[in-house]
Design a protein around this motif. Structure first.
Motif, PDB file in Angstrom:
ATOM      1  N   ARG A 110       0.830  -1.211   0.000  1.00 49.86           N
ATOM      2  CA  ARG A 110       0.000   0.000   0.000  1.00 49.86           C
ATOM      3  C   ARG A 110       0.860   1.255   0.000  1.00 49.86           C
ATOM      4  NH1 ARG A 110      -2.113   3.985   2.579  1.00 49.86           N
ATOM      5  NH2 ARG A 110      -0.784   3.651   4.399  1.00 49.86           N
ATOM      6  N   GLN A 111       1.995   1.177   0.697  1.00 56.99           N
ATOM      7  CA  GLN A 111       2.900   2.320   0.728  1.00 56.99           C
ATOM      8  C   GLN A 111       3.437   2.627  -0.668  1.00 56.99           C
ATOM      9  OE1 GLN A 111       3.906   4.375   3.215  1.00 56.99           O
ATOM     10  NE2 GLN A 111       2.622   3.406   4.768  1.00 56.99           N
ATOM     11  N   MET A 112       3.643   1.592  -1.448  1.00 51.65           N
ATOM     12  CA  MET A 112       4.147   1.793  -2.811  1.00 51.65           C
ATOM     13  C   MET A 112       3.028   2.159  -3.780  1.00 51.65           C
ATOM     14  SD  MET A 112       6.905  -1.302  -3.234  1.00 51.65           S
ATOM     15  CE  MET A 112       5.768  -2.606  -2.753  1.00 51.65           C
ATOM     16  N   ASP A 150      -1.509  14.034  -5.582  1.00 53.11           N
ATOM     17  CA  ASP A 150      -0.050  13.890  -5.617  1.00 53.11           C
ATOM     18  C   ASP A 150       0.298  12.699  -6.482  1.00 53.11           C
ATOM     19  OD1 ASP A 150       2.600  13.466  -5.167  1.00 53.11           O
ATOM     20  OD2 ASP A 150       2.426  13.117  -3.005  1.00 53.11           O
ATOM     21  N   VAL A 151       0.768  12.925  -7.698  1.00 54.21           N
ATOM     22  CA  VAL A 151       1.078  11.812  -8.596  1.00 54.21           C
ATOM     23  C   VAL A 151       2.406  11.167  -8.265  1.00 54.21           C
ATOM     24  CG1 VAL A 151      -0.311  12.693 -10.479  1.00 54.21           C
ATOM     25  CG2 VAL A 151       2.086  13.367 -10.346  1.00 54.21           C
ATOM     26  N   GLY A 152       3.052  11.630  -7.226  1.00 54.75           N
ATOM     27  CA  GLY A 152       4.303  11.004  -6.830  1.00 54.75           C
ATOM     28  C   GLY A 152       4.094   9.768  -5.992  1.00 54.75           C
ATOM     29  N   GLY A 153       2.841   9.508  -5.597  1.00 55.87           N
ATOM     30  CA  GLY A 153       2.558   8.268  -4.878  1.00 55.87           C
ATOM     31  C   GLY A 153       2.488   8.438  -3.391  1.00 55.87           C
ATOM     32  N   SER A 154       2.708   9.682  -2.866  1.00 47.72           N
ATOM     33  CA  SER A 154       2.692   9.845  -1.421  1.00 47.72           C
ATOM     34  C   SER A 154       1.343  10.327  -0.912  1.00 47.72           C
ATOM     35  CB  SER A 154       3.777  10.841  -0.992  1.00 47.72           C
ATOM     36  OG  SER A 154       3.571  12.077  -1.656  1.00 47.72           O
ATOM     37  N   GLY A 155       0.427  10.725  -1.834  1.00 46.43           N
ATOM     38  CA  GLY A 155      -0.910  11.162  -1.418  1.00 46.43           C
ATOM     39  C   GLY A 155      -1.738   9.987  -0.949  1.00 46.43           C
ATOM     40  N   LYS A 166       8.193   4.344  -1.444  1.00 48.84           N
ATOM     41  CA  LYS A 166       7.804   4.985  -0.191  1.00 48.84           C
ATOM     42  C   LYS A 166       8.903   5.887   0.356  1.00 48.84           C
ATOM     43  CE  LYS A 166       8.889   0.558   1.950  1.00 48.84           C
ATOM     44  NZ  LYS A 166       8.310  -0.613   2.571  1.00 48.84           N
ATOM     45  N   ASN A 167      10.133   5.719  -0.156  1.00 50.08           N
ATOM     46  CA  ASN A 167      11.236   6.568   0.300  1.00 50.08           C
ATOM     47  C   ASN A 167      11.490   7.745  -0.637  1.00 50.08           C
ATOM     48  OD1 ASN A 167      11.786   4.881   2.519  1.00 50.08           O
ATOM     49  ND2 ASN A 167      12.845   3.442   1.177  1.00 50.08           N
ATOM     50  N   ASP A 168      10.592   7.949  -1.622  1.00 55.58           N
ATOM     51  CA  ASP A 168      10.715   9.046  -2.573  1.00 55.58           C
ATOM     52  C   ASP A 168      12.012   9.007  -3.362  1.00 55.58           C
ATOM     53  OD1 ASP A 168       8.250  10.084  -1.937  1.00 55.58           O
ATOM     54  OD2 ASP A 168       9.033  11.330  -0.322  1.00 55.58           O
ATOM     55  N   LYS A 173      14.248  -2.144  -9.392  1.00 51.56           N
ATOM     56  CA  LYS A 173      13.825  -2.973 -10.518  1.00 51.56           C
ATOM     57  C   LYS A 173      12.646  -3.849 -10.115  1.00 51.56           C
ATOM     58  CE  LYS A 173      15.692  -6.271 -13.878  1.00 51.56           C
ATOM     59  NZ  LYS A 173      16.876  -7.094 -14.259  1.00 51.56           N
ATOM     60  N   LYS A 174      12.671  -4.353  -8.876  1.00 47.34           N
ATOM     61  CA  LYS A 174      11.594  -5.216  -8.388  1.00 47.34           C
ATOM     62  C   LYS A 174      10.271  -4.441  -8.312  1.00 47.34           C
ATOM     63  CE  LYS A 174      10.042  -7.969  -4.427  1.00 47.34           C
ATOM     64  NZ  LYS A 174      10.279  -8.347  -3.006  1.00 47.34           N
ATOM     65  N   GLU A 175      10.352  -3.187  -7.820  1.00 46.29           N
ATOM     66  CA  GLU A 175       9.129  -2.393  -7.695  1.00 46.29           C
ATOM     67  C   GLU A 175       8.550  -2.043  -9.065  1.00 46.29           C
ATOM     68  OE1 GLU A 175       7.574   1.821  -5.751  1.00 46.29           O
ATOM     69  OE2 GLU A 175       9.482   0.965  -5.064  1.00 46.29           O
TER      70      GLU A 175
END
Length: 442
Positions: A110-112, A150-155, A166-168, A173-175
Protein backbone atom coordinates in the motif's frame (compact mmCIF):
# COMPACT_ATOMS: atom_id res chain seq x y z
CA UNK A 1 -39.25 -54.17 -7.01
CA UNK A 2 -37.17 -51.14 -8.04
CA UNK A 3 -34.91 -49.67 -5.35
CA UNK A 4 -34.96 -45.87 -5.06
CA UNK A 5 -31.53 -44.29 -4.81
CA UNK A 6 -31.01 -40.85 -3.28
CA UNK A 7 -29.31 -38.81 -6.03
CA UNK A 8 -27.90 -36.46 -3.41
CA UNK A 9 -28.31 -32.75 -2.86
CA UNK A 10 -26.94 -30.54 -5.68
CA UNK A 11 -24.16 -28.17 -4.61
CA UNK A 12 -24.86 -25.36 -7.08
CA UNK A 13 -26.83 -23.42 -4.48
CA UNK A 14 -23.59 -22.74 -2.60
CA UNK A 15 -22.00 -21.05 -5.64
CA UNK A 16 -24.87 -19.03 -7.05
CA UNK A 17 -24.76 -18.16 -10.75
CA UNK A 18 -26.06 -14.78 -11.96
CA UNK A 19 -29.62 -15.08 -13.27
CA UNK A 20 -28.78 -13.69 -16.72
CA UNK A 21 -26.11 -16.38 -17.28
CA UNK A 22 -27.97 -19.27 -18.92
CA UNK A 23 -25.12 -21.25 -20.45
CA UNK A 24 -23.01 -21.90 -17.32
CA UNK A 25 -22.38 -25.65 -16.94
CA UNK A 26 -24.26 -27.30 -14.08
CA UNK A 27 -22.25 -29.12 -11.44
CA UNK A 28 -22.50 -32.90 -11.36
CA UNK A 29 -21.29 -32.93 -7.75
CA UNK A 30 -23.92 -34.08 -5.28
CA UNK A 31 -23.79 -33.97 -1.50
CA UNK A 32 -24.40 -37.61 -0.56
CA UNK A 33 -25.00 -38.90 2.95
CA UNK A 34 -22.48 -41.59 3.83
CA UNK A 35 -20.06 -40.53 1.07
CA UNK A 36 -19.48 -36.77 1.26
CA UNK A 37 -17.37 -35.61 4.22
CA UNK A 38 -20.01 -34.07 6.50
CA UNK A 39 -19.62 -31.53 9.30
CA UNK A 40 -20.25 -34.28 11.87
CA UNK A 41 -17.66 -36.67 10.38
CA UNK A 42 -15.11 -33.88 10.13
CA UNK A 43 -15.59 -32.77 13.74
CA UNK A 44 -15.43 -36.36 15.00
CA UNK A 45 -11.94 -36.75 13.48
CA UNK A 46 -10.48 -34.29 16.04
CA UNK A 47 -9.28 -35.18 19.53
CA UNK A 48 -10.48 -33.02 22.47
CA UNK A 49 -7.37 -30.80 22.20
CA UNK A 50 -7.70 -30.44 18.43
CA UNK A 51 -5.34 -33.02 16.91
CA UNK A 52 -6.74 -34.35 13.64
CA UNK A 53 -6.71 -38.00 12.56
CA UNK A 54 -6.67 -37.11 8.89
CA UNK A 55 -6.73 -40.75 7.82
CA UNK A 56 -10.42 -40.81 8.87
CA UNK A 57 -11.24 -38.17 6.26
CA UNK A 58 -9.10 -38.87 3.18
CA UNK A 59 -11.10 -41.87 1.95
CA UNK A 60 -14.39 -40.04 2.52
CA UNK A 61 -13.14 -37.02 0.51
CA UNK A 62 -12.00 -39.31 -2.30
CA UNK A 63 -15.36 -41.10 -2.38
CA UNK A 64 -17.68 -38.12 -2.13
CA UNK A 65 -15.90 -34.80 -1.75
CA UNK A 66 -16.39 -32.27 1.05
CA UNK A 67 -19.58 -30.59 2.21
CA UNK A 68 -19.39 -26.98 0.94
CA UNK A 69 -20.00 -25.53 4.42
CA UNK A 70 -16.63 -26.87 5.71
CA UNK A 71 -14.70 -26.90 2.44
CA UNK A 72 -12.41 -23.96 3.28
CA UNK A 73 -11.45 -25.36 6.69
CA UNK A 74 -10.66 -28.82 5.27
CA UNK A 75 -8.69 -27.37 2.36
CA UNK A 76 -6.34 -25.65 4.80
CA UNK A 77 -5.28 -29.08 6.05
CA UNK A 78 -5.17 -30.73 2.61
CA UNK A 79 -2.89 -27.98 1.33
CA UNK A 80 -0.54 -28.14 4.31
CA UNK A 81 -1.48 -24.88 6.04
CA UNK A 82 -1.69 -26.76 9.33
CA UNK A 83 -0.11 -29.84 10.79
CA UNK A 84 -2.87 -32.37 11.66
CA UNK A 85 -1.01 -33.08 14.90
CA UNK A 86 -1.25 -29.45 16.05
CA UNK A 87 -3.79 -28.46 18.71
CA UNK A 88 -6.59 -25.89 18.51
CA UNK A 89 -4.45 -23.43 20.50
CA UNK A 90 -1.37 -23.93 18.33
CA UNK A 91 -3.37 -23.38 15.15
CA UNK A 92 -4.96 -20.27 16.61
CA UNK A 93 -1.51 -18.82 17.32
CA UNK A 94 -0.23 -19.74 13.85
CA UNK A 95 -3.32 -18.27 12.20
CA UNK A 96 -2.91 -15.01 14.11
CA UNK A 97 0.79 -14.79 13.26
CA UNK A 98 0.04 -15.32 9.59
CA UNK A 99 -2.67 -12.66 9.61
CA UNK A 100 -0.17 -10.19 11.07
CA UNK A 101 2.41 -11.16 8.45
CA UNK A 102 -0.09 -10.70 5.62
CA UNK A 103 -1.15 -7.30 7.02
CA UNK A 104 2.52 -6.22 7.07
CA UNK A 105 3.08 -7.28 3.45
CA UNK A 106 -0.15 -5.60 2.38
CA UNK A 107 0.85 -2.36 4.10
CA UNK A 108 4.25 -2.54 2.39
CA UNK A 109 2.43 -2.77 -0.95
CA UNK A 110 0.00 0.00 0.00
CA UNK A 111 2.90 2.32 0.73
CA UNK A 112 4.15 1.79 -2.81
CA UNK A 113 0.69 1.88 -4.41
CA UNK A 114 -2.10 3.27 -2.19
CA UNK A 115 -4.92 1.64 -4.16
CA UNK A 116 -4.03 -1.64 -2.41
CA UNK A 117 -6.65 -2.24 0.27
CA UNK A 118 -8.85 0.63 -0.93
CA UNK A 119 -11.64 -1.57 -2.30
CA UNK A 120 -10.71 -0.55 -5.86
CA UNK A 121 -8.29 -1.86 -8.47
CA UNK A 122 -6.81 -0.89 -11.84
CA UNK A 123 -6.99 -2.37 -15.33
CA UNK A 124 -4.78 0.18 -17.13
CA UNK A 125 -0.96 0.47 -16.93
CA UNK A 126 0.28 3.09 -14.48
CA UNK A 127 3.97 3.13 -15.43
CA UNK A 128 6.11 2.18 -18.41
CA UNK A 129 9.07 -0.19 -18.22
CA UNK A 130 11.36 2.71 -17.21
CA UNK A 131 9.19 3.43 -14.17
CA UNK A 132 7.74 6.64 -15.65
CA UNK A 133 4.09 7.51 -15.02
CA UNK A 134 1.57 6.98 -17.80
CA UNK A 135 -0.80 9.95 -17.71
CA UNK A 136 -3.61 8.12 -19.45
CA UNK A 137 -7.25 9.27 -18.94
CA UNK A 138 -8.30 5.72 -17.97
CA UNK A 139 -5.49 5.55 -15.40
CA UNK A 140 -6.53 8.90 -13.95
CA UNK A 141 -10.15 7.75 -13.76
CA UNK A 142 -9.37 4.38 -12.15
CA UNK A 143 -6.92 5.80 -9.62
CA UNK A 144 -9.15 8.77 -8.77
CA UNK A 145 -6.51 11.36 -9.46
CA UNK A 146 -7.87 14.87 -9.26
CA UNK A 147 -6.24 18.18 -10.04
CA UNK A 148 -4.71 18.43 -6.57
CA UNK A 149 -3.63 14.77 -6.31
CA UNK A 150 -0.05 13.89 -5.62
CA UNK A 151 1.08 11.81 -8.60
CA UNK A 152 4.30 11.00 -6.83
CA UNK A 153 2.56 8.27 -4.88
CA UNK A 154 2.69 9.84 -1.42
CA UNK A 155 -0.91 11.16 -1.42
CA UNK A 156 -3.56 9.16 0.39
CA UNK A 157 -6.03 8.81 -2.48
CA UNK A 158 -4.14 8.63 -5.73
CA UNK A 159 -2.86 5.07 -5.72
CA UNK A 160 -0.54 6.27 -8.46
CA UNK A 161 3.22 6.56 -8.62
CA UNK A 162 5.34 8.48 -11.07
CA UNK A 163 8.81 7.61 -9.91
CA UNK A 164 8.76 7.27 -6.19
CA UNK A 165 8.75 4.40 -3.80
CA UNK A 166 7.80 4.99 -0.19
CA UNK A 167 11.24 6.57 0.30
CA UNK A 168 10.72 9.05 -2.57
CA UNK A 169 13.83 7.71 -4.27
CA UNK A 170 14.11 5.99 -7.65
CA UNK A 171 12.11 2.77 -7.87
CA UNK A 172 13.95 -0.53 -7.64
CA UNK A 173 13.82 -2.97 -10.52
CA UNK A 174 11.59 -5.22 -8.39
CA UNK A 175 9.13 -2.39 -7.69
CA UNK A 176 8.96 -1.42 -11.38
CA UNK A 177 8.33 -5.03 -12.35
CA UNK A 178 5.62 -5.35 -9.70
CA UNK A 179 3.82 -2.17 -10.75
CA UNK A 180 3.92 -3.27 -14.37
CA UNK A 181 1.87 -6.36 -13.43
CA UNK A 182 -0.85 -4.59 -11.40
CA UNK A 183 -3.07 -3.71 -14.36
CA UNK A 184 -2.72 -7.23 -15.81
CA UNK A 185 -3.89 -8.64 -12.47
CA UNK A 186 -6.85 -6.22 -12.64
CA UNK A 187 -7.77 -7.31 -16.18
CA UNK A 188 -7.69 -10.99 -15.15
CA UNK A 189 -9.68 -10.30 -11.97
CA UNK A 190 -12.46 -8.73 -14.07
CA UNK A 191 -12.61 -11.89 -16.20
CA UNK A 192 -12.44 -14.46 -13.40
CA UNK A 193 -15.61 -16.39 -12.51
CA UNK A 194 -17.82 -13.50 -13.57
CA UNK A 195 -20.79 -15.85 -13.89
CA UNK A 196 -20.88 -16.10 -10.07
CA UNK A 197 -23.06 -13.77 -8.00
CA UNK A 198 -20.17 -13.55 -5.49
CA UNK A 199 -18.06 -11.54 -7.91
CA UNK A 200 -20.79 -9.02 -8.68
CA UNK A 201 -19.56 -7.25 -5.55
CA UNK A 202 -16.71 -4.81 -6.12
CA UNK A 203 -15.31 -5.60 -2.66
CA UNK A 204 -14.80 -9.25 -3.58
CA UNK A 205 -13.09 -8.37 -6.86
CA UNK A 206 -10.83 -5.93 -4.98
CA UNK A 207 -10.01 -8.60 -2.39
CA UNK A 208 -8.90 -10.95 -5.19
CA UNK A 209 -6.77 -8.15 -6.70
CA UNK A 210 -5.20 -7.36 -3.31
CA UNK A 211 -4.23 -10.98 -2.62
CA UNK A 212 -2.72 -11.50 -6.08
CA UNK A 213 -0.88 -8.16 -5.89
CA UNK A 214 0.62 -8.98 -2.49
CA UNK A 215 1.61 -12.46 -3.69
CA UNK A 216 3.26 -10.98 -6.80
CA UNK A 217 5.33 -8.74 -4.54
CA UNK A 218 6.56 -11.41 -2.11
CA UNK A 219 7.26 -14.07 -4.78
CA UNK A 220 9.81 -12.15 -6.83
CA UNK A 221 10.85 -15.20 -8.88
CA UNK A 222 7.39 -15.88 -10.28
CA UNK A 223 5.49 -12.65 -9.64
CA UNK A 224 2.11 -12.82 -11.35
CA UNK A 225 1.16 -14.94 -14.35
CA UNK A 226 -2.15 -15.39 -16.13
CA UNK A 227 -4.09 -18.27 -14.60
CA UNK A 228 -3.27 -17.47 -10.98
CA UNK A 229 -6.58 -15.64 -10.58
CA UNK A 230 -8.39 -18.90 -11.46
CA UNK A 231 -6.48 -20.68 -8.68
CA UNK A 232 -7.05 -17.92 -6.11
CA UNK A 233 -10.73 -17.22 -6.75
CA UNK A 234 -12.10 -20.27 -4.82
CA UNK A 235 -9.99 -19.36 -1.77
CA UNK A 236 -11.72 -15.96 -1.56
CA UNK A 237 -15.14 -17.62 -1.77
CA UNK A 238 -14.43 -20.39 0.76
CA UNK A 239 -12.53 -18.43 3.42
CA UNK A 240 -14.09 -15.27 4.86
CA UNK A 241 -10.85 -13.80 6.14
CA UNK A 242 -8.66 -12.31 3.40
CA UNK A 243 -5.40 -13.28 5.12
CA UNK A 244 -6.55 -16.90 5.53
CA UNK A 245 -7.49 -16.98 1.84
CA UNK A 246 -4.06 -15.60 0.97
CA UNK A 247 -2.23 -18.32 2.89
CA UNK A 248 -4.38 -21.07 1.37
CA UNK A 249 -3.53 -19.70 -2.08
CA UNK A 250 0.14 -19.38 -1.12
CA UNK A 251 0.24 -23.05 -0.11
CA UNK A 252 -1.37 -24.08 -3.40
CA UNK A 253 1.20 -22.00 -5.28
CA UNK A 254 4.03 -23.83 -3.53
CA UNK A 255 2.81 -26.93 -5.37
CA UNK A 256 2.24 -25.20 -8.69
CA UNK A 257 4.64 -22.24 -8.88
CA UNK A 258 7.12 -24.31 -10.90
CA UNK A 259 4.52 -24.38 -13.69
CA UNK A 260 4.52 -20.58 -13.83
CA UNK A 261 8.27 -20.03 -13.67
CA UNK A 262 9.52 -18.91 -17.07
CA UNK A 263 13.00 -18.30 -18.43
CA UNK A 264 14.05 -16.97 -21.79
CA UNK A 265 14.11 -20.50 -23.17
CA UNK A 266 11.47 -22.50 -21.38
CA UNK A 267 8.18 -22.52 -19.49
CA UNK A 268 8.00 -24.28 -16.13
CA UNK A 269 5.16 -26.55 -17.18
CA UNK A 270 7.32 -28.13 -19.92
CA UNK A 271 8.56 -30.86 -17.57
CA UNK A 272 4.98 -31.98 -16.95
CA UNK A 273 4.21 -31.86 -20.67
CA UNK A 274 7.22 -34.09 -21.28
CA UNK A 275 5.96 -36.52 -18.61
CA UNK A 276 2.51 -36.38 -20.21
CA UNK A 277 3.99 -37.43 -23.56
CA UNK A 278 5.93 -40.30 -21.94
CA UNK A 279 2.91 -41.61 -20.04
CA UNK A 280 0.57 -41.41 -23.04
CA UNK A 281 3.13 -43.27 -25.14
CA UNK A 282 3.17 -46.06 -22.53
CA UNK A 283 -0.59 -46.37 -21.86
CA UNK A 284 -1.91 -45.53 -25.36
CA UNK A 285 0.87 -45.72 -27.97
CA UNK A 286 -1.60 -45.47 -30.88
CA UNK A 287 -3.02 -42.16 -29.64
CA UNK A 288 0.46 -40.79 -28.89
CA UNK A 289 1.64 -41.69 -32.38
CA UNK A 290 -1.39 -39.97 -33.91
CA UNK A 291 -0.79 -36.79 -31.90
CA UNK A 292 2.88 -36.83 -32.86
CA UNK A 293 1.99 -37.23 -36.55
CA UNK A 294 -0.24 -34.13 -36.25
CA UNK A 295 2.69 -32.15 -34.78
CA UNK A 296 1.33 -32.29 -31.24
CA UNK A 297 4.04 -34.48 -29.72
CA UNK A 298 5.02 -31.62 -27.40
CA UNK A 299 1.46 -31.71 -25.92
CA UNK A 300 1.30 -27.89 -25.72
CA UNK A 301 -2.46 -28.17 -26.23
CA UNK A 302 -2.68 -29.46 -22.64
CA UNK A 303 -0.96 -26.46 -21.01
CA UNK A 304 -4.18 -24.88 -19.75
CA UNK A 305 -5.39 -28.06 -18.04
CA UNK A 306 -2.15 -28.34 -16.07
CA UNK A 307 -1.67 -24.64 -15.33
CA UNK A 308 -5.10 -23.97 -13.81
CA UNK A 309 -6.00 -27.52 -12.77
CA UNK A 310 -8.96 -28.02 -15.10
CA UNK A 311 -10.83 -24.87 -14.00
CA UNK A 312 -11.99 -24.33 -17.61
CA UNK A 313 -12.91 -27.98 -18.29
CA UNK A 314 -15.32 -28.32 -15.34
CA UNK A 315 -18.14 -26.27 -13.84
CA UNK A 316 -17.07 -24.16 -10.85
CA UNK A 317 -18.51 -26.62 -8.31
CA UNK A 318 -17.03 -29.65 -10.06
CA UNK A 319 -13.57 -28.09 -10.30
CA UNK A 320 -13.54 -27.66 -6.50
CA UNK A 321 -14.70 -31.27 -6.12
CA UNK A 322 -11.91 -32.41 -8.46
CA UNK A 323 -9.26 -30.42 -6.59
CA UNK A 324 -10.14 -31.82 -3.17
CA UNK A 325 -10.23 -35.38 -4.51
CA UNK A 326 -6.77 -34.84 -6.04
CA UNK A 327 -5.36 -33.38 -2.83
CA UNK A 328 -6.85 -36.19 -0.72
CA UNK A 329 -5.35 -38.80 -3.06
CA UNK A 330 -1.96 -37.05 -3.03
CA UNK A 331 -1.94 -36.23 0.68
CA UNK A 332 1.48 -36.57 2.29
CA UNK A 333 1.58 -36.21 6.12
CA UNK A 334 5.04 -34.63 5.87
CA UNK A 335 3.60 -31.79 3.78
CA UNK A 336 3.44 -29.38 6.70
CA UNK A 337 7.07 -30.06 7.60
CA UNK A 338 8.08 -28.77 4.18
CA UNK A 339 5.70 -25.81 4.07
CA UNK A 340 7.13 -23.25 6.48
CA UNK A 341 6.71 -19.52 6.13
CA UNK A 342 9.31 -17.74 3.98
CA UNK A 343 12.31 -16.90 6.12
CA UNK A 344 11.03 -18.91 9.09
CA UNK A 345 12.33 -22.20 10.41
CA UNK A 346 10.60 -22.15 13.77
CA UNK A 347 7.01 -22.86 12.85
CA UNK A 348 7.59 -26.33 11.47
CA UNK A 349 9.27 -27.38 14.68
CA UNK A 350 6.76 -25.55 16.84
CA UNK A 351 3.62 -26.89 15.21
CA UNK A 352 4.81 -30.41 14.43
CA UNK A 353 5.57 -33.18 16.89
CA UNK A 354 7.28 -35.59 14.55
CA UNK A 355 6.44 -37.22 11.28
CA UNK A 356 3.52 -39.58 10.87
CA UNK A 357 4.92 -42.95 9.85
CA UNK A 358 1.80 -45.04 9.27
CA UNK A 359 1.00 -45.55 5.60
CA UNK A 360 -2.73 -45.07 6.35
CA UNK A 361 -2.06 -41.35 6.85
CA UNK A 362 -1.07 -41.01 3.20
CA UNK A 363 -3.53 -40.47 0.37
CA UNK A 364 -4.28 -43.44 -1.90
CA UNK A 365 -2.20 -42.07 -4.78
CA UNK A 366 0.80 -41.49 -2.49
CA UNK A 367 0.42 -45.00 -1.06
CA UNK A 368 0.68 -46.46 -4.57
CA UNK A 369 3.89 -44.51 -5.14
CA UNK A 370 5.34 -45.67 -1.80
CA UNK A 371 4.46 -49.30 -2.53
CA UNK A 372 6.06 -49.09 -5.97
CA UNK A 373 9.31 -47.76 -4.52
CA UNK A 374 9.18 -44.70 -6.78
CA UNK A 375 9.05 -42.21 -3.88
CA UNK A 376 12.78 -41.52 -4.12
CA UNK A 377 12.30 -40.03 -7.57
CA UNK A 378 10.43 -36.81 -8.24
CA UNK A 379 6.83 -38.12 -8.09
CA UNK A 380 4.47 -37.21 -10.91
CA UNK A 381 1.43 -35.19 -9.81
CA UNK A 382 -1.94 -36.85 -10.32
CA UNK A 383 -2.93 -33.92 -12.57
CA UNK A 384 -0.73 -35.39 -15.35
CA UNK A 385 -2.69 -38.67 -15.19
CA UNK A 386 -5.94 -36.71 -15.19
CA UNK A 387 -4.93 -35.16 -18.52
CA UNK A 388 -4.09 -38.65 -19.83
CA UNK A 389 -7.52 -39.89 -18.68
CA UNK A 390 -9.19 -37.03 -20.61
CA UNK A 391 -7.12 -37.82 -23.72
CA UNK A 392 -7.99 -41.52 -23.40
CA UNK A 393 -11.70 -40.74 -23.07
CA UNK A 394 -11.55 -38.56 -26.18
CA UNK A 395 -9.11 -40.95 -27.89
CA UNK A 396 -11.56 -42.51 -30.38
CA UNK A 397 -12.79 -39.07 -31.46
CA UNK A 398 -9.24 -37.71 -31.72
CA UNK A 399 -8.14 -40.69 -33.85
CA UNK A 400 -11.19 -40.43 -36.11
CA UNK A 401 -11.70 -36.66 -36.50
CA UNK A 402 -8.43 -34.86 -35.72
CA UNK A 403 -6.60 -34.06 -38.94
CA UNK A 404 -4.54 -31.23 -37.49
CA UNK A 405 -3.68 -29.54 -34.21
CA UNK A 406 -6.62 -27.14 -34.57
CA UNK A 407 -8.94 -30.16 -34.51
CA UNK A 408 -7.25 -31.48 -31.35
CA UNK A 409 -7.70 -28.12 -29.60
CA UNK A 410 -11.34 -27.86 -30.71
CA UNK A 411 -12.22 -31.39 -29.53
CA UNK A 412 -10.62 -30.74 -26.14
CA UNK A 413 -12.25 -27.30 -25.81
CA UNK A 414 -15.66 -28.81 -26.51
CA UNK A 415 -15.47 -30.98 -23.38
CA UNK A 416 -15.94 -27.97 -21.08
CA UNK A 417 -18.67 -28.76 -18.57
CA UNK A 418 -19.23 -32.32 -19.83
CA UNK A 419 -16.56 -34.14 -17.83
CA UNK A 420 -17.32 -36.12 -14.69
CA UNK A 421 -14.82 -35.25 -11.95
CA UNK A 422 -15.20 -38.52 -10.02
CA UNK A 423 -14.85 -40.62 -13.17
CA UNK A 424 -11.79 -38.61 -14.27
CA UNK A 425 -10.11 -39.21 -10.89
CA UNK A 426 -10.95 -42.93 -10.91
CA UNK A 427 -9.56 -43.33 -14.43
CA UNK A 428 -6.44 -41.35 -13.49
CA UNK A 429 -5.77 -43.76 -10.62
CA UNK A 430 -6.16 -46.78 -12.95
CA UNK A 431 -3.80 -45.25 -15.49
CA UNK A 432 -1.28 -44.47 -12.76
CA UNK A 433 -1.34 -48.10 -11.63
CA UNK A 434 -0.97 -49.29 -15.21
CA UNK A 435 1.92 -46.90 -15.82
CA UNK A 436 3.78 -48.01 -12.68
CA UNK A 437 3.44 -51.65 -13.81
CA UNK A 438 4.61 -50.88 -17.35
CA UNK A 439 7.48 -48.71 -16.10
CA UNK A 440 8.84 -51.66 -14.08
CA UNK A 441 9.15 -53.80 -17.20
CA UNK A 442 12.54 -53.81 -18.91
Amino acid sequence: MMLWRDPGQPADSYYEVRSEITDAPKTKFRIKAGKTLSVRKWQSAFSPDGQLDISKTLGRIHRGGIHPSIRGEVWEFLLGCYDPKSTFDERSQIRQRRRVQYAQWKEECRQMFPLIGSGRFITAPVINDRGEAIMDPLVLLETNIGENADVGGSGDGSGYSESASKNDGPMSKKEIQWKLTLHQIGLDVKRTDRALVFFEKQDNLAKLWDILSVYAWIDGDVGYCQGMSDLCSPMIILLDNEADAFWCFERLMRRLRGNFRCTGRSVGVEAQLSNLATITQVVDPKLHQHLETLGGGDYLFAIRMLMVLFRREFSFGDSLYLWEMMWALEYDPDLYMVYEEPGSSSEGAEGSKGKLKSIRHYGKYEREILKSGAKADDPLPISVFLVVSVLKEKGPQLLKEARGLDDVVKILNDIAGDLDAKKACTNAMKLHKKYLKQAKKP
